[in-house]
Design an enzyme around this catalytic site. Structure first.
Site, PDB file in Angstrom:
ATOM      1  N   ASP A   1       0.854  -1.187   0.000  1.00 33.64           N
ATOM      2  CA  ASP A   1       0.000   0.000   0.000  1.00 33.64           C
ATOM      3  C   ASP A   1       0.893   1.240   0.000  1.00 33.64           C
ATOM      4  OD1 ASP A   1      -1.988  -1.810   0.226  1.00 33.64           O
ATOM      5  OD2 ASP A   1      -2.777  -1.098   2.142  1.00 33.64           O
TER       6      ASP A   1
ATOM      7  N   HIS B   1       4.301  -7.551  -0.030  1.00 29.29           N
ATOM      8  CA  HIS B   1       3.991  -8.854  -0.602  1.00 29.29           C
ATOM      9  C   HIS B   1       4.726  -9.029  -1.930  1.00 29.29           C
ATOM     10  CE1 HIS B   1       0.402  -9.591   2.109  1.00 29.29           C
ATOM     11  NE2 HIS B   1       0.645  -8.307   2.304  1.00 29.29           N
TER      12      HIS B   1
ATOM     13  N   SER C   1       8.498   3.387   4.279  1.00 33.28           N
ATOM     14  CA  SER C   1       9.691   3.347   3.452  1.00 33.28           C
ATOM     15  C   SER C   1       9.284   3.191   1.998  1.00 33.28           C
ATOM     16  CB  SER C   1      10.620   2.225   3.905  1.00 33.28           C
ATOM     17  OG  SER C   1      11.892   2.390   3.315  1.00 33.28           O
TER      18      SER C   1
END
EC number: 4.1.1.65
Length: 431
Positions: free
Chosen positions: A211, A284, A399
């Protein structure tokens, strides 16, 4: 005839008042023990004052007639006085002078970048050196320790609620929406999502790994690619040297040597996704791929905020990062997790040996991209494969994820720069 007066010192007291006077003296002695050590008796001070004054007068007269003898200071005392004066002067005026010098240099660089087309409107070498000299690694380690401390139950709704409002945290998507479930800020940062909160696009060959916000994407056909619009960095400084000797001996450019398809049917693409502090901090797998090499670059911990990324060239090459290179169905594939300020660590679930954000001493000054200073690990296990949507690791705080991959020339992105994106959303498709 019995005398009614009892001698006491140089004066006489009534015999009937002796007991009362002694009791008052004892009370004053217990209250003013410190004064008794210096000879100051409050009760009899007015009796002895006249005698003390009489004794002090001749001493003062003698001191007035005697000349005062002043010892000349020694050489060591002179040196100490000079050192203290210079130290006080530097501590008082040096910070102000540095601020003035920095402001003047900032304005001059801004003036040169506006009037001269060859000077980019980014950080100068001096500004980059000053920024890299800040103790950001110490701050990040302290913040990591503080975030991992136990949070009392009474404070959790207030601290976590304030953080959620400040960074727009959507706690309804979390697996545990109750604040009391998270024992520390680190657990709240890395909160898992409930099952089904993110849907993986099965038709797209490449989906978003996290995200965040899309900083930049496009073709990396040359040896330098953009980290944001108008600010470039070197692919070789970012990835390190080529993996094999055969690749390094090729006369082609670095970007072309990375490709596994040599028939000219593919291109090298990149995509940069920035994770804000309020985003979901786990990342992911964007596709089905197999990593073969892991490289850990222990660099800086500079901020990767979009504003800083557009100001500091080569930011991703300076920061600490964990890089995995391998292959997927279309050829070369790399997946990089870039560290940042206040990111206590980058944790990869399959790699227990990886340790990030270690103490590396006081290194002051600009740190050039250290292409050959890294730790490399060969992943020989063929079972270490990722499917699309598999959980890889997590950040402590926000990050950046950088994807650099090979794909056919008919690959087309489905995203826009500055767009908010979620895990599993399509990044592109084959036309």
């Amino acid at each position: 005839m019995v005398s009614y007066f009892v001698p006491r010192g140089r004066y006489l007291l009534k015999a009937g008042n002796v007991r009362k006077a002694l009791q008052q003296e004892q009370q004053l002695q217990t209250k003013h023990s410190a004064q008794q050590q210096h000879g100051n008796w409050s009760m009899l001070r007015h009796f002895r004052q006249s005698s003390q004054v009489a004794k002090a007068k001749p001493q003062k007269q003698q001191q007035q007639h005697e000349p005062q003898r002043v010892r000349p200071p020694t050489q060591m005392q002179v040196r100490r006085n000079m050192l203290s004066r210079w130290t006080g002067f530097l501590l008082r005026w040096a910070p102000m002078g540095l601020c003035v010098f920095g402001a003047v240099e900032w304005q001059l660089h801004k003036y040169r970048s506006v009037n001269d087309a060859n000077v980019p409107a980014t950080a100068s070498q001096f500004q980059s050196m000053v920024y890299c000299s800040l103790p950001l690694r110490i701050m990040s380690r302290c913040w990591g320790w503080l975030a991992s401390c136990y949070m009392p139950n009474v404070m959790r709704p207030y601290i976590y609620g304030w953080y959620s409002q400040m960074f727009n945290v959507n706690l309804s998507e979390a697996q545990y929406p109750d604040y009391n479930h998270y024992n520390s800020m680190a657990e709240f940062f890395t909160r898992p999502l409930k099952e089904g909160a993110r849907l993986i696009d099965a038709k797209a060959p490449l989906v978003s790994p996290a995200d965040g916000k899309v900083l930049h994407f496009g073709i990396a056909s040359d040896s330098r690619i953009e980290q944001v619009k108008g600010v470039n960095y070197s692919i070789e400084d970012f990835l390190g040297p080529l993996q094999t000797v055969e690749q390094s001996k090729e006369a082609a450019s670095y970007a072309k040597a990375l490709k596994q398809q040599r028939d000219g049917s593919t291109e090298l693409y990149q995509c940069v996704i920035y994770l804000a502090p309020g985003d979901y901090h786990r990342f992911h797998s964007p596709a089905a791929w197999q990593p073969t090499v892991r490289r850990h670059f222990s660099g800086e911990l500079l901020s990767v905020n979009p504003t800083v990324a557009s100001w500091l060239p080569g930011l991703f090459c300076l920061n600490e990062r964990v890089l995995y290179m391998g292959k997927w169905q279309h050829g070369f594939f790399s997946y990089t997790a870039v560290g940042a300020t206040n990111v206590g660590s980058v944790e990869i679930y399959m790699d227990a040996e990886l340790k990030t954000n270690r103490w590396n001493g006081f290194n002051v000054g600009a740190h050039p991209p250290s292409t050959y200073e890294y730790d490399e690990l060969r992943l020989k296990d063929a079972t270490q494969k990722f499917d699309k949507g598999d959980l890889i690791g997590q950040f402590n705080m926000g990050s950046t994820i950088v994807l650099l991959f090979e794909a056919p020339k008919n690959f087309q992105f489905d995203i826009e720069a500055g767009q908010k994106i979620s895990v599993g959303q399509s990044l592109g498709h084959l036309v």
